[in-house]
Write a protein that holds these residues in place. Structure first.
Motif, PDB file in Angstrom:
ATOM      1  N   GLU A 110       0.309   4.469  -3.159  1.00 37.01           N
ATOM      2  CA  GLU A 110       0.504   5.353  -2.159  1.00 37.01           C
ATOM      3  C   GLU A 110       0.886   6.944  -2.308  1.00 37.01           C
ATOM      4  OE1 GLU A 110      -2.443   6.731  -1.549  1.00 37.01           O
ATOM      5  OE2 GLU A 110      -3.681   5.245  -1.306  1.00 37.01           O
ATOM      6  N   TYR A 130      -9.512   2.293   2.658  1.00 39.24           N
ATOM      7  CA  TYR A 130      -8.222   3.299   2.936  1.00 39.24           C
ATOM      8  C   TYR A 130      -8.539   4.535   2.127  1.00 39.24           C
ATOM      9  CZ  TYR A 130      -3.406   4.252   4.920  1.00 39.24           C
ATOM     10  OH  TYR A 130      -2.521   5.029   4.965  1.00 39.24           O
ATOM     11  N   ASN A 131      -8.689   4.266   0.459  1.00 36.45           N
ATOM     12  CA  ASN A 131      -8.286   4.955  -0.667  1.00 36.45           C
ATOM     13  C   ASN A 131      -9.839   6.258  -0.405  1.00 36.45           C
ATOM     14  OD1 ASN A 131      -9.593   5.664  -3.825  1.00 36.45           O
ATOM     15  ND2 ASN A 131      -7.938   5.772  -3.268  1.00 36.45           N
ATOM     16  N   LEU A 142       0.436  -1.286   0.005  1.00 37.44           N
ATOM     17  CA  LEU A 142       0.069  -0.271   0.253  1.00 37.44           C
ATOM     18  C   LEU A 142       0.958   1.040   0.230  1.00 37.44           C
ATOM     19  CD1 LEU A 142      -3.730   0.684   1.862  1.00 37.44           C
ATOM     20  CD2 LEU A 142      -1.985   2.019   1.788  1.00 37.44           C
ATOM     21  N   GLU A 172     -10.852   6.032  -9.172  1.00 39.63           N
ATOM     22  CA  GLU A 172      -9.707   5.351  -8.448  1.00 39.63           C
ATOM     23  C   GLU A 172      -9.315   4.059  -7.917  1.00 39.63           C
ATOM     24  OE1 GLU A 172      -6.698   7.978  -5.254  1.00 39.63           O
ATOM     25  OE2 GLU A 172      -7.728   9.045  -6.194  1.00 39.63           O
ATOM     26  N   THR A 173     -11.155   4.299  -6.681  1.00 35.65           N
ATOM     27  CA  THR A 173     -11.516   3.296  -6.005  1.00 35.65           C
ATOM     28  C   THR A 173     -11.743   2.215  -6.684  1.00 35.65           C
ATOM     29  OG1 THR A 173     -12.235   5.332  -4.371  1.00 35.65           O
ATOM     30  CG2 THR A 173     -12.307   2.733  -3.707  1.00 35.65           C
ATOM     31  N   TYR A 191      -8.225   0.901  -7.028  1.00 39.00           N
ATOM     32  CA  TYR A 191      -7.526   0.431  -6.609  1.00 39.00           C
ATOM     33  C   TYR A 191      -7.040  -0.830  -6.181  1.00 39.00           C
ATOM     34  CZ  TYR A 191      -4.798   2.725  -2.394  1.00 39.00           C
ATOM     35  OH  TYR A 191      -3.739   2.721  -0.713  1.00 39.00           O
TER      36      TYR A 191
END
Length: 261
Positions: free
Chosen positions: A122, A190-191, A118, A217-218, A221
């Motif tokens: 990130e 989390y995103n 992650l 985006e999610t 992810y």
């Protein structure tokens, strides 16, 4: 006398004709430019295809088997992380420095080892602060960072302390798991945030990440996390040369208790 020399001459001519016949090769069939491109695309797709595509998973949650949409999204994500697209070995260098510190902390808090990827997604691809203010290895917002014990002020920003920020992330991830009871949903939350994720689950009456309709985006992810895992564990398959595959450390590291500023 003439007949005597004629027989060998005829024999030589016959032999030459036979050589031409047997040496003849069929002309190559011409293919259009479009066909060539199609063949090239298929070859590249096969090169990018992992040996065990059906075994791709995040935190032991596998992709739905036989789902064409999921398979298409996974292949697209893997292609985006290939060396031809990403063209960087810095991810491998960062993994070599970060993983020995991150892994023991994840294990201590009961977080699946796959979450070590992650921070690479990130903050590993693009360093710096996000437009919304998220920063550090785990891209915490200032308020969230303070909630989980990190100091963020004008003098110090512990979001850039790998050990402390990983401990904070583990606390947050465990709280998310208590809510969603699925590690893929935890990663998605989390995103995008837990409040938004809960609303989407209720609205769609669906709690399977791979079957939900989420923002771009999610929605990509977890696929990015799986792709990051793939290129680090199988670098040669994705075009990375002279890179050794990363495996779980899960051992005590003398630097595990040392902060990286």
């Amino acid at each position: 006398m003439f007949k005597k020399h004629l027989i060998p001459l005829v024999a030589i001519l016959v032999m030459l004709l036979m050589v031409k016949v047997f040496a003849y090769t069929r002309p190559a069939v011409k293919t259009s430019l479009g066909e060539d491109k199609k063949i090239n695309i298929i070859q590249k797709a096969e090169e990018l295809k992992p040996k065990h595509e059906e075994q791709l998973a995040f935190a032991e949650e596998t992709l739905p088997v036989g789902d064409e949409k999921v398979s298409k999204k996974m292949k697209k994500a893997l292609a985006a992380f290939s060396y031809q697209k990403l063209q960087t070995n810095r991810l491998h260098e960062k993994a070599g420095k970060w993983f020995p510190i991150i892994e023991p902390i994840l294990a201590a808090y009961g977080i699946p080892n796959d979450f070590k990827y992650l921070p690479l997604v990130e903050s590993g691809l693009l360093d710096g602060v996000s437009p919304k203010g998220a920063a550090g290895y785990w891209q915490f917002m200032p308020g969230t960072a303070r909630t989980y014990g990190l100091k963020v002020n004008g003098q110090i920003d512990e979001r850039y302390n790998l050990r402390k920020s990983t401990i904070a992330a583990c606390k947050y991830l465990n709280e998310l798991y208590d809510v969603f009871e699925s590690w893929t949903l935890v990663a998605a939350a989390y995103n995008v945030g837990d409040t938004h994720m809960k609303k989407q689950i209720k609205k769609q009456n669906q709690d399977n990440y791979f079957k939900m309709k989420l923002n771009r985006e999610t929605a990509s992810y977890v696929y990015k996390l799986i792709s990051m895992k793939e290129i680090l564990e199988n670098p040669a398959v994705y075009g990375y040369k002279n890179q050794r595959p990363f495996i779980a450390y899960n051992v005590e590291n003398e630097n595990a208790n040392t902060a990286i500023e």
